[in-house]
Design an enzyme around this catalytic site. Structure first.
Site, PDB file in Angstrom:
ATOM      1  N   ASP A   1      -1.625   4.087   8.023  1.00  0.00           N
ATOM      2  CA  ASP A   1      -1.440   3.046   6.966  1.00  0.00           C
ATOM      3  C   ASP A   1      -2.560   2.517   6.414  1.00  0.00           C
ATOM      4  O   ASP A   1      -3.574   2.148   7.132  1.00  0.00           O
ATOM      5  CB  ASP A   1      -0.497   2.061   7.791  1.00  0.00           C
ATOM      6  CG  ASP A   1       0.189   1.160   6.817  1.00  0.00           C
ATOM      7  OD1 ASP A   1      -0.017   0.935   5.633  1.00  0.00           O
ATOM      8  OD2 ASP A   1       1.298   0.753   7.246  1.00  0.00           O
TER       9      ASP A   1
ATOM     10  N   HIS B   1       2.490   4.345   4.460  1.00  0.00           N
ATOM     11  CA  HIS B   1       3.040   2.993   4.634  1.00  0.00           C
ATOM     12  C   HIS B   1       4.477   3.070   3.694  1.00  0.00           C
ATOM     13  O   HIS B   1       5.244   2.328   4.265  1.00  0.00           O
ATOM     14  CB  HIS B   1       2.234   2.072   3.658  1.00  0.00           C
ATOM     15  CG  HIS B   1       2.733   0.805   3.545  1.00  0.00           C
ATOM     16  ND1 HIS B   1       2.378  -0.189   4.723  1.00  0.00           N
ATOM     17  CD2 HIS B   1       3.058   0.091   2.734  1.00  0.00           C
ATOM     18  CE1 HIS B   1       3.050  -1.363   4.282  1.00  0.00           C
ATOM     19  NE2 HIS B   1       3.321  -1.375   3.088  1.00  0.00           N
TER      20      HIS B   1
ATOM     21  N   SER C   1       7.126  -3.711   4.976  1.00  0.00           N
ATOM     22  CA  SER C   1       5.496  -4.518   4.755  1.00  0.00           C
ATOM     23  C   SER C   1       5.402  -5.759   4.825  1.00  0.00           C
ATOM     24  O   SER C   1       5.749  -6.222   5.898  1.00  0.00           O
ATOM     25  CB  SER C   1       5.194  -3.790   3.277  1.00  0.00           C
ATOM     26  OG  SER C   1       3.901  -4.076   3.116  1.00  0.00           O
TER      27      SER C   1
END
Length: 458
Positions: free
Chosen positions: A407, A435, A168
């Site tokens: 996502d 995600h 991320s």
């Protein structure tokens, strides 16, 4: 690319865990501002882990000590690392011959943590804002370079480069690393973190709002009875007036804050997580006419921005270069009437996602203390570049990425634009993972990532 001096190693202590691992706790001193190294230092903490040597006859060869480094860059921004044994991929990486470094990025965990109280010690609002601006990916990457040099100071030159793995926001840091200090990298793995190719957050949030709408639709398709339950909960909150119901954290439970539990909708099992809170709250209201302590605690923990000050203040500036964020998500929300709180009786009320709003600095007890600083950051347009398109176009570091079509936090199309700018970037894409695939679908994600590295595509 500017040079970075090696960090100063303050202490290192090693201890065994579970009979199979050796964990070392590291403290380093690095410049507070790498562009002004004479301006003081901050302390950065990290834990490293390697397989414990259980051989009866010790092997003292340097090859045992100089295993290739893999540095893990945590998501966030502003989230610390857990201990290595609590990550499900630690053993997988160790089995491939690496030793792992889990870094508490500056301002998080034990790395000179930023809280309302520690930020207040820095000085007035202007001083606090200037200090906060030193906590984006560009500074984090320079910390990494300084630490890499310190850890490999007496290693042969050919072994000094390390690998990085970014999840991320850690992937955003990886793009900055590839842009400004590729000389320190052997390879880069990026999971759900291909930095959008933008210089302001508006287009990011336009796209993410649309993805949040899709996740709300999926939620109400799975739990249609929650249309009424959500309204029961919000009607209860409106009867008492915003700001009347206190949470254990001393923040206030408002309708707008309740909707923020939707930040979980983009994770595997996130729909169920939100449903559990909605169901629990509705049962409380129907049975007792109020929310019980356990329910309030659950809501509090699901929206825990008080512990994540960097996340709240610097989330939108992650996308800024020469532009002020100006509370982008708040401004753009009006473009999507589906998020109106006061809807007709038959229309579901939608949750919000990973968006930061100025009212949070009223509803959250810790964030209230830094409201002026947050507003100052939001109006600031002086943000340097976080990536270098020309350097990425001539990139020579192998890059392997996983990108998720569905996502909710990092837009797939904007991320793929970035991937196409990074020379040699190989991407595994899928529409059946979310995600947190690195955590929830670890075996498959790592299998695909290392296949990108190890397989030959003709």
């Amino acid at each position: 690319m500017s040079s970075v001096a090696a960090a100063e190693i303050i202490s290192q202590r090693t201890y065994p865990v579970g009979g199979k691992l050796n964990i070392t706790e590291h403290f380093f001193d690095v410049p507070k501002d790498h562009s002004k190294p004479e301006g003081g230092t901050i302390r950065v903490f990290a834990r490293s882990v390697k397989k414990r040597d259980t051989a009866i006859v010790p092997d003292s060869s340097k090859d045992k000590e100089q295993l290739p480094w893999m540095c893990y860059l945590q998501g966030g921004p502003g989230l610390p690392c857990r201990a290595p044994q609590h990550y499900n991929f630690t053993q997988t990486i160790l089995d491939r011959g690496y030793q792992l470094l889990y870094l508490d990025q500056r301002g998080t965990g034990l790395s000179t943590p930023l809280t309302a109280s520690t930020l207040g010690m820095r000085g007035n609002t202007d001083v606090q804002a200037r200090h906060l601006k030193l906590h984006r990916a560009d500074s984090i990457v320079k910390d990494c370079e300084a630490i890499r040099q310190a850890l490999t100071a007496d290693w042969p030159e050919e072994k000094k480069k390390w690998s990085i793995i970014g999840q991320s926001f850690g992937g955003f840091c990886s793009i900055s690393y590839l842009s400004f200090h590729p000389e320190g990298l052997r390879e880069s793995f990026i999971f759900g973190g291909l930095q959008p190719l933008v210089k302001s957050p508006d287009e990011v949030y336009r796209r993410l709002y649309r993805k949040v709408i899709q996740r709300n639709e999926a939620y109400y398709t799975k739990f249609p009875e929650d249309v009424a339950r959500v309204k029961t909960n919000l009607n209860y909150l409106s009867r008492f007036g915003d700001g009347k119901i206190k949470l254990p954290s001393e923040g206030t439970l408002t309708r707008r804050r309740f909707r923020q539990i939707g930040i979980n909708l983009g994770f595997h099992s996130g729909l169920d997580m939100v449903h559990d809170i909605v169901l629990r709250a509705a049962c409380d209201v129907e049975s007792f006419g109020h929310l019980t302590r356990g329910t309030l605690s659950t809501i509090d923990q699901a929206t825990s921005f008080d512990e994540h000050l960097i996340y709240a203040i610097l989330h939108e500036p992650l996308y800024c270069e020469g532009n002020a964020p100006n509370w982008s998500a708040h401004r753009l929300m009006s473009e999507y009437r589906v998020f109106d709180l006061d809807k007709a009786d038959d229309a579901p009320i939608y949750f919000t996602g990973e968006m930061i709003y100025p009212w949070m600095f009223e509803d959250y007890s810790e964030l209230r203390k830094v409201q002026d600083t947050a507003n100052r950051i939001a109006s600031d347009s002086h943000w340097p570049a976080l990536w270098d398109e020309q350097q990425l176009a001539r990139n020579e570091v192998p890059v392997y990425a996983a990108s998720y079509v569905e996502d909710m936090y990092v837009d797939f199309d904007l991320g793929m634009e970035m991937a196409r700018k990074v020379k040699g970037c190989k991407v595994f894409t899928t529409n059946v993972m979310l995600h947190d695939g690195m955590r929830s679908k670890m075996d498959e994600v790592f299998k695909q990532a290392f296949a990108l590295r190890d397989d030959v595509v003709d």
